[in-house]
Design an enzyme around this catalytic site. Structure first.
Site, short mmCIF file in Angstrom:
data_model
loop_
_atom_site.label_atom_id
_atom_site.label_comp_id
_atom_site.label_asym_id
_atom_site.label_seq_id
_atom_site.Cartn_x
_atom_site.Cartn_y
_atom_site.Cartn_z
N HIS A 38 94.20 29.53 158.18
CA HIS A 38 93.13 28.91 158.69
C HIS A 38 92.58 28.99 157.37
O HIS A 38 92.14 28.09 156.49
CB HIS A 38 92.56 29.10 159.84
CG HIS A 38 91.18 28.31 160.36
ND1 HIS A 38 90.98 27.28 160.07
CD2 HIS A 38 90.01 28.45 161.73
CE1 HIS A 38 89.95 26.66 160.16
NE2 HIS A 38 89.76 27.01 160.76
N HIS A 73 100.04 19.51 155.19
CA HIS A 73 99.08 20.21 155.98
C HIS A 73 99.84 19.98 157.72
O HIS A 73 100.70 18.66 157.41
CB HIS A 73 97.79 19.12 155.94
CG HIS A 73 96.91 19.34 156.62
ND1 HIS A 73 96.44 18.30 157.61
CD2 HIS A 73 95.89 20.18 156.17
CE1 HIS A 73 95.78 18.83 158.16
NE2 HIS A 73 94.78 20.05 157.75
N ASP A 107 93.16 22.76 150.28
CA ASP A 107 93.45 24.20 149.51
C ASP A 107 93.78 24.41 148.30
O ASP A 107 92.99 24.95 147.54
CB ASP A 107 93.69 24.86 150.67
CG ASP A 107 93.52 25.58 152.36
OD1 ASP A 107 92.27 25.51 152.16
OD2 ASP A 107 94.25 25.43 152.94
#
Length: 450
Positions: free
Chosen positions: A277, A327, A386
């Site tokens: 996460h 994702h 990210d």
């Protein structure tokens, strides 16, 4: 410490391994979606929210088709929110906090009063830093953050009052002090575990969240305007994401039990700490570090070969992943990644890191193509938030240890909004069903057991 009982622990571990293995076929047989995601990757609906929405598909006569990713905060596109404050050359995090909590954009007067309120609340109880952070230094920043959040319960005169007014007060205080808890925890780690000089700098009332973070973290307290604005923008993009992410769902689940704010937020922090996460951007940066140490990254064919080895579990951590790619919801694009890419480019120019940014760009273009060749995909793959956030944090000189706590500094906003939403809707305790697949058996008296 436990060497004497280690053999017994090993035996118990073997028993545990043999006791808790469920065949993947059973999930299909009972129509149970692991991870609360169906076979097409869609999240199983568990609730309703007005706080944020993700759009990754469009309805057509031929069914749903992937589209450019969109993220909405209280119905407003995050691209428009960012474009608004960025083009006006001002900070946007506090405005975003207001929007997520109160479902409206503040006017100039409301925003000014709200910023002054957060500045006023940006203080910790007397002796808290000394007693709860400096006297109990730790090596893991997320654990320190969780511990200090729970400790604040003892300093609250009304910790268990779950009225909207009291929970809002608690949430505003946590939003205000999270940067202090994260930075002070890191400073204590540097001093007590790494032997570096200790300095604790108080926040300044005239500064916002992003500026105070850099001011408190850096020994000289200095930063450029671009650095502060890009950190502020990153906080905006991490503040909330659709309600179904693991830590926000955790907030809903724990809040539904009627527990206090500090326990609910500590539970969310425990979720965010998980590398699946909150720690993904660290993996991205470390993957690129390994790449740059292993091959000549100016040779693009060598980079392509390295990416292929990543997918074949022959490079880096051998997990078969190109970190920062793909994702759970987005397919064609992650709007947060698109925005951060432009920020990373601007920061790379200021820092003289254009070559490294060009490498990231090449990987962003090449990785989806290689993944499509190697994997059976039900949707497209593109860089996620990210991919560029880790690069930005590193160019800002932020340590790895603070990457995930910085995520929390931002996401406390979304958690707060969802906690208040759960309380105000007075829902039932969240208790999903599990199907037991263990056959029944008879009780055996102890003298007959083998």
């Amino acid at each position: 410490m436990y060497s004497e009982i280690n053999p017994y622990i090993e035996k118990l571990t073997e028993l545990s391994d043999n006791s808790n293995s469920i065949s993947p076929d059973m999930y299909k047989e009972h129509k149970v979606f692991r991870g609360l995601r169906d076979l097409n990757g869609n999240g199983v609906v568990t609730g309703l929210t007005e706080i944020s929405r993700i759009k990754a598909k469009e309805k057509t006569p031929d069914g749903d088709v992937p589209c450019e990713g969109q993220l909405f905060y209280r119905g407003i596109s995050v691209r428009d929110i960012v474009g608004g404050f960025w083009n006006e050359q001002r900070f946007g995090f506090e405005e975003t906090v207001y929007l997520l909590l109160f479902s409206k954009l503040p006017d100039a007067k409301e925003l000014g009063h709200f910023c002054r309120t957060l500045a006023y609340m940006r203080t910790l109880p007397d002796s808290f830093t000394r007693d709860m952070i400096l006297k109990a230094p730790g090596r893991d920043m997320m654990n320190i953050l969780s511990r200090t959040v729970l400790a604040l319960y003892a300093y609250d005169d009304e910790p268990d009052d779950t009225s909207t007014a009291n929970v809002l007060r608690q949430c505003l205080h946590l939003i205000s002090v999270f940067p202090m808890l994260a930075v002070y925890g890191y400073q204590s780690y540097l001093h007590y575990h790494l032997g570096q000089d200790l300095f604790i700098r108080n926040p300044r009332q005239e500064l916002g969240t992003a500026e105070n973070l850099l001011h408190m973290l850096r020994e000289n307290g200095e930063y450029s305007e671009l650095e502060a604005r890009i950190l502020d923008l990153a906080l905006v993009l991490h503040a909330e994401h659709g309600g179904g992410n693991n830590s926000t769902f955790t907030t809903h689940v724990v809040t539904s039990s009627g527990t206090d704010t500090y326990s609910a937020i500590a539970a969310a922090l425990g979720s965010l700490k998980g590398p699946r996460h909150g720690g993904a951007n660290i993996k991205v940066v470390k993957m690129f570090d390994d790449m740059q140490q292993t091959i000549d990254t100016s040779d693009r064919s060598a980079v392509r070969e390295y990416l292929t080895k990543l997918l074949d579990k022959e490079a880096f951590d051998c997990a078969g992943l190109i970190y920062g790619m793909g994702h759970a919801v987005y397919s064609r694009s992650d709007p947060r990644a698109d925005i951060l890419k432009q920020c990373a480019k601007a920061l790379a120019v200021e820092k003289g890191n254009e070559e490294e940014f060009a490498l990231f760009e090449y990987v962003a273009e090449t990785a989806p193509e290689l993944i499509a060749e190697k994997r059976k995909m039900y949707k497209g793959v593109s860089p996620n938030v990210d991919f560029y956030s880790g690069l930005i944090y590193r160019m800002l000189g932020l340590p790895y240890e603070l990457f995930t706590p910085l995520f929390a500094v931002s996401r406390i906003t979304g958690w707060s909004a969802h906690r208040i939403e759960e309380i105000q809707n007075n829902g039932k305790i969240i208790r999903p069903a599990y199907i037991s697949v263990k056959p029944e058996s008879k009780y055996i008296p102890i003298n007959r057991r083998q």
